[in-house]
Every structure is written in structure tokens, then in C-alpha cells.
Design a protein around this motif. Structure first.
Motif, PDB file in Angstrom:
ATOM      1  N   LYS A  41      57.718  34.321 -68.708  1.00 29.96           N
ATOM      2  CA  LYS A  41      57.394  33.093 -67.975  1.00 29.96           C
ATOM      3  C   LYS A  41      57.161  33.371 -66.492  1.00 29.96           C
ATOM      4  O   LYS A  41      56.300  32.748 -65.868  1.00 29.96           O
ATOM      5  N   ARG A  42      57.907  34.302 -65.953  1.00 29.33           N
ATOM      6  CA  ARG A  42      57.706  34.659 -64.546  1.00 29.33           C
ATOM      7  C   ARG A  42      56.314  35.240 -64.326  1.00 29.33           C
ATOM      8  O   ARG A  42      55.627  34.898 -63.356  1.00 29.33           O
ATOM      9  N   ARG A  43      55.869  36.115 -65.221  1.00 24.97           N
ATOM     10  CA  ARG A  43      54.523  36.671 -65.102  1.00 24.97           C
ATOM     11  C   ARG A  43      53.469  35.586 -65.242  1.00 24.97           C
ATOM     12  O   ARG A  43      52.477  35.575 -64.499  1.00 24.97           O
ATOM     13  N   LEU A  44      53.675  34.669 -66.190  1.00 23.99           N
ATOM     14  CA  LEU A  44      52.704  33.601 -66.414  1.00 23.99           C
ATOM     15  C   LEU A  44      52.604  32.683 -65.206  1.00 23.99           C
ATOM     16  O   LEU A  44      51.495  32.337 -64.760  1.00 23.99           O
ATOM     17  N   MET A  45      53.740  32.255 -64.664  1.00 22.81           N
ATOM     18  CA  MET A  45      53.736  31.367 -63.508  1.00 22.81           C
ATOM     19  C   MET A  45      53.102  32.055 -62.287  1.00 22.81           C
ATOM     20  O   MET A  45      52.304  31.449 -61.560  1.00 22.81           O
ATOM     21  N   LYS A  46      53.449  33.311 -62.087  1.00 26.58           N
ATOM     22  CA  LYS A  46      52.905  34.052 -60.956  1.00 26.58           C
ATOM     23  C   LYS A  46      51.397  34.188 -61.074  1.00 26.58           C
ATOM     24  O   LYS A  46      50.659  34.004 -60.098  1.00 26.58           O
ATOM     25  N   ALA A 118      42.560  18.638 -70.372  1.00 29.03           N
ATOM     26  CA  ALA A 118      42.731  20.059 -70.060  1.00 29.03           C
ATOM     27  C   ALA A 118      44.054  20.307 -69.338  1.00 29.03           C
ATOM     28  O   ALA A 118      44.735  21.305 -69.587  1.00 29.03           O
ATOM     29  N   GLU A 119      44.435  19.383 -68.444  1.00 26.56           N
ATOM     30  CA  GLU A 119      45.707  19.531 -67.736  1.00 26.56           C
ATOM     31  C   GLU A 119      46.879  19.479 -68.715  1.00 26.56           C
ATOM     32  O   GLU A 119      47.831  20.257 -68.590  1.00 26.56           O
ATOM     33  N   SER A 120      46.813  18.581 -69.691  1.00 26.59           N
ATOM     34  CA  SER A 120      47.895  18.474 -70.669  1.00 26.59           C
ATOM     35  C   SER A 120      48.048  19.773 -71.445  1.00 26.59           C
ATOM     36  O   SER A 120      49.173  20.229 -71.702  1.00 26.59           O
ATOM     37  N   ARG A 121      46.912  20.380 -71.818  1.00 25.78           N
ATOM     38  CA  ARG A 121      46.979  21.654 -72.548  1.00 25.78           C
ATOM     39  C   ARG A 121      47.583  22.744 -71.675  1.00 25.78           C
ATOM     40  O   ARG A 121      48.416  23.535 -72.131  1.00 25.78           O
ATOM     41  N   GLU A 122      47.185  22.793 -70.413  1.00 27.12           N
ATOM     42  CA  GLU A 122      47.700  23.827 -69.523  1.00 27.12           C
ATOM     43  C   GLU A 122      49.195  23.645 -69.260  1.00 27.12           C
ATOM     44  O   GLU A 122      49.954  24.615 -69.260  1.00 27.12           O
ATOM     45  N   LEU A 123      49.623  22.411 -69.046  1.00 33.41           N
ATOM     46  CA  LEU A 123      51.046  22.170 -68.804  1.00 33.41           C
ATOM     47  C   LEU A 123      51.869  22.473 -70.046  1.00 33.41           C
ATOM     48  O   LEU A 123      52.986  23.003 -69.947  1.00 33.41           O
ATOM     49  N   GLU A 124      51.317  22.162 -71.212  1.00 37.79           N
ATOM     50  CA  GLU A 124      52.021  22.488 -72.453  1.00 37.79           C
ATOM     51  C   GLU A 124      52.181  23.998 -72.598  1.00 37.79           C
ATOM     52  O   GLU A 124      53.235  24.491 -73.028  1.00 37.79           O
ATOM     53  N   LEU A 126      52.274  26.166 -70.110  1.00 40.92           N
ATOM     54  CA  LEU A 126      53.217  26.626 -69.097  1.00 40.92           C
ATOM     55  C   LEU A 126      54.649  26.233 -69.421  1.00 40.92           C
ATOM     56  O   LEU A 126      55.596  26.920 -69.035  1.00 40.92           O
ATOM     57  N   GLU A 127      54.827  25.118 -70.120  1.00 41.45           N
ATOM     58  CA  GLU A 127      56.174  24.645 -70.451  1.00 41.45           C
ATOM     59  C   GLU A 127      56.775  25.369 -71.648  1.00 41.45           C
ATOM     60  O   GLU A 127      57.990  25.270 -71.870  1.00 41.45           O
TER      61      GLU A 127
END
Length: 251
Positions: A41-46, A118-124, A126-127
Motif C-alpha cells: 500500500k505504501r508503494r501504491l500510495m507513493k 472513474a474516481e470511484s474505481r480508483e478510490l476502491e 486505493l482502499e
């Protein structure tokens, strides 16, 4: 076997009851998986924040929105994060602009809906994994406590079956039981800290996404309105200094 060996960490784990060993194994697995999720998750968020800042720098550097889309598509950089929102909005704009009678009141809401999807897919995306961290942080101390209670209960039951009791007889059982509590805290604390950190980063990313979508909708609205006069009046206007994208996308 001497007392020192019995009271060592590995000695206590080895002589623990089957149930306490099972509790320790569950907590160990939960801790290992939590650390895997934390690093991933750290790599993904970064990466998401880095790509978002890079895309915003390019987006607000000026030029044509169509050129930005084509440039990102050539490099296959429209699949994640903010570029994915931009691509969804621009592709919806292209579809709606086929209808020459469409106005900004028709086009802008469609573009906004496409970007929100698209935002919903991206937030899903990331979550994903945060629920596991929250679960580990919540229940690991209780699982460890269960192992501790069971271990202490077994130690006192064994103590009641002897004629003469002493502290040296009950100490190993209590010590091995307390290891379960320590392992529960070891699994829970990093998970809770990571969950709070990633939740804050996710809120930051979501706010940036929302700001970009509002700005993109404003650019689309101005571009569509500028394209409504008769053909002789459709010459592109000179961009103002504060306008990052000079013209509306051209199909």
C-alpha cells in the motif's frame, strides 16, 4: 531441562498448550500479512501521488487538452490515478461532442458522471487492503487476550492438582500465556498506525481528485460555450495568462 531453558522465549513457546500455540500462529500470520499489505500500500500510495503531481504539472503547463490526452495515451499513462479520471472525462466529451446540438448543460454533467465513476474505481483500488488492516488492529489484542486467559487458566488448573504449590510451578504457564498478549499487540499496533496513515493519504488524494474534476468540468464548460457561436466566430481566442489550457478539446 534447566530453568533457564524453560523460561527462554522459544522454550515458553514450545511448551505452550496447543490452543495457545494456535493463537500465536494466527497472530503471527496476521502480522506477516499486515506488513505485506503495508509495504504494498505504501508503494501504491507513493506512486499515485507522484503520478498525480507529474500529471498536474503537465496539465497546467498549457497546450491543448486533446494533445495532452494523445500524449498520455502514446505512453500508456492513462490507466491509473488522476490520468484515469482525465481520460474518462475526455472520452465522454468526445462521445457527446458528436451530437452537434448538445449544449454545455448536456455535456458537462455527462463528463462529470464519467469522471465520478472513474474516481470511484480508483478510490476502491486505493482502499483495498485497508479493511484488513483495520480488522487486524481491532481484533488482534482480543485474540491475544484469549490466549492469555486460556494459558493462565490452564496454569492455575494444573496448580490445583499438586499438594504443595510454588511460584516456580505457575510462572512458566503465566509467562507463556502473556506471550500471546504481546504478540497480539505486536500485530495490532503497526496495523492501526498504518491504517490511520493510509486513511489520511487517501483523504488527501480524494480531495485532489475532486478539485481536478471541478477544474476539468469548468474547462469543458468554457470550451463548449465557446464553440456555440456561428462558424465565422469560432476562431480560437487568445488564452489569458491564468488559463492553463488555452482551448477546448477539438475532435
Amino acid at each position: 531441562m534447566n530453568v533457564a531453558a524453560d523460561m527462554s522465549l522459544w522454550g515458553l513457546v514450545a511448551q505452550a498448550s496447543t490452543l495457545v500455540k494456535a493463537v500465536m500462529l494466527i497472530l503471527l500470520l496476521a502480522s506477516v500479512i499486515s506488513w505485506v499489505v503495508i509495504f504494498a500500500k505504501r508503494r501504491l500510495m507513493k506512486r499515485t501521488v507522484r503520478d498525480m503531481e507529474r500529471f498536474e504539472d503537465r496539465f497546467w503547463a498549457g497546450g491543448n487538452v486533446k494533445d495532452i490526452y494523445d500524449e498520455r495515451q502514446r505512453h500508456d499513462e492513462l490507466t491509473e490515478g488522476m490520468p484515469a479520471l482525465f481520460a474518462a472525462g475526455y472520452e465522454e466529451l468526445k462521445r457527446r461532442r458528436v451530437d452537434e446540438t448538445a449544449t454545455s448543460a448536456d455535456i458537462v454533467p455527462s463528463v462529470q458522471r464519467a469522471m465520478r465513476v472513474a474516481e470511484s474505481r480508483e478510490l476502491e483500488r486505493l482502499e483495498s487492503g485497508l479493511a484488513f488492516l483495520a480488522t487486524v488492529g481491532s481484533i488482534s489484542p482480543y485474540i491475544g487476550l484469549f490466549g492469555t486467559v486460556w494459558g493462565i487458566m490452564s496454569a492455575f488448573i494444573g496448580l490445583g492438582n499438586v499438594q504443595q504449590a510454588s511460584l516456580s510451578m505457575v510462572a512458566p504457564g503465566i509467562a507463556e500465556a502473556l506471550i500471546a498478549t504481546a504478540m497480539g499487540l505486536f500485530a495490532a499496533i503497526p496495523a492501526v498506525v498504518a491504517y490511520n496513515y493510509f486513511s489520511n493519504r487517501l483523504d488527501f488524494i480524494e480531495n485532489r481528485f475532486g478539485t481536478f474534476m471541478d477544474e476539468m468540468a469548468g474547462i469543458v464548460e468554457r470550451g463548449v460555450n465557446a464553440a456555440t457561436p456561428p462558424p465565422r466566430d469560432r476562431a480560437p481566442r487568445k488564452a489569458e495568462p491564468a488559463e492553463p489550457v488555452r482551448t477546448a478539446p477539438e475532435l
